[in-house]
Design a protein around this motif. Structure first.
Motif, short mmCIF file in Angstrom:
data_model
loop_
_atom_site.label_atom_id
_atom_site.label_comp_id
_atom_site.label_asym_id
_atom_site.label_seq_id
_atom_site.Cartn_x
_atom_site.Cartn_y
_atom_site.Cartn_z
N SER A 44 0.83 -1.20 0.00
CA SER A 44 0.00 0.00 0.00
C SER A 44 0.87 1.25 0.00
O SER A 44 0.61 2.22 -0.73
N ALA A 45 1.91 1.25 0.81
CA ALA A 45 2.81 2.40 0.88
C ALA A 45 3.56 2.58 -0.43
O ALA A 45 3.77 3.71 -0.90
N ARG A 46 3.96 1.48 -1.06
CA ARG A 46 4.65 1.59 -2.36
C ARG A 46 3.71 2.18 -3.42
O ARG A 46 4.14 2.98 -4.25
N ARG A 47 2.45 1.78 -3.39
CA ARG A 47 1.48 2.38 -4.32
C ARG A 47 1.31 3.87 -4.04
O ARG A 47 1.19 4.68 -4.96
N ALA A 48 1.33 4.24 -2.76
CA ALA A 48 1.20 5.64 -2.39
C ALA A 48 2.41 6.44 -2.89
O ALA A 48 2.27 7.60 -3.31
N ASP A 51 1.78 6.96 -6.61
CA ASP A 51 0.75 7.97 -6.82
C ASP A 51 1.27 9.37 -6.53
O ASP A 51 0.97 10.32 -7.26
N ALA A 52 2.05 9.52 -5.46
CA ALA A 52 2.60 10.84 -5.12
C ALA A 52 3.56 11.32 -6.21
O ALA A 52 3.56 12.50 -6.56
N LEU A 53 4.35 10.40 -6.75
CA LEU A 53 5.26 10.77 -7.84
C LEU A 53 4.46 11.19 -9.07
O LEU A 53 4.81 12.18 -9.73
N GLU A 61 4.78 12.09 -1.07
CA GLU A 61 5.86 11.13 -1.37
C GLU A 61 6.69 10.85 -0.12
O GLU A 61 6.99 9.69 0.20
N ALA A 62 7.07 11.91 0.61
CA ALA A 62 7.87 11.73 1.82
C ALA A 62 7.12 10.90 2.85
O ALA A 62 7.70 10.00 3.49
N ALA A 63 5.83 11.15 3.02
CA ALA A 63 5.02 10.39 3.98
C ALA A 63 4.93 8.92 3.55
O ALA A 63 5.04 8.02 4.39
N ALA A 64 4.73 8.69 2.27
CA ALA A 64 4.62 7.32 1.77
C ALA A 64 5.95 6.58 1.91
O ALA A 64 5.99 5.41 2.30
#
Length: 108
Positions: A44-48, A51-53, A61-64
């Motif tokens: 989930s974090a990798r998908r985030a 998405d942020a990129l 991106e930093a949070a993910a």
């Protein structure tokens, strides 16, 4: 490597080998249910991150990326090597990481 095969491991079991490159293996002492939840948080974090990129959102991106790191530390793939930790420290590592990730992302 086919989808249903596990990656090759080094003789000591500390690393997996993927396309000739060594990566630290997940801590084998983590019971399957919490390990599966941690892997779910990681994906989930990798998908985030992706998405942020895509959205050029540096804060997201930093949070993910922080969530990715927390999941990998909890799994034993980063931080102090799991084979150098006591059983108690290993359990505290994955339990604490899972609790933190569950709190940050309750939808996983």
């Amino acid at each position: 490597m086919e989808a249903d095969q596990s990656p090759e491991r080094t003789p000591d079991g500390h690393f997996v080998v993927v396309r000739g490159r060594k990566w630290r293996a997940t801590d084998p002492s983590i019971p399957e249910e919490p390990a599966a939840r941690l892997r779910s948080h990681l994906m989930s974090a990798r998908r985030a991150v992706r998405d942020a990129l895509d959205q050029s959102d540096a804060r997201a991106e930093a949070a993910a990326r922080a969530r990715v790191n927390r999941a990998k530390v909890a799994l034993g793939e980063r931080g102090t090597p799991w084979w150098e930790q006591s059983d108690r420290a290993r359990r505290e590592r994955w339990e604490g990481g899972l609790a933190e990730l569950d709190e940050r992302a309750p939808d996983v």
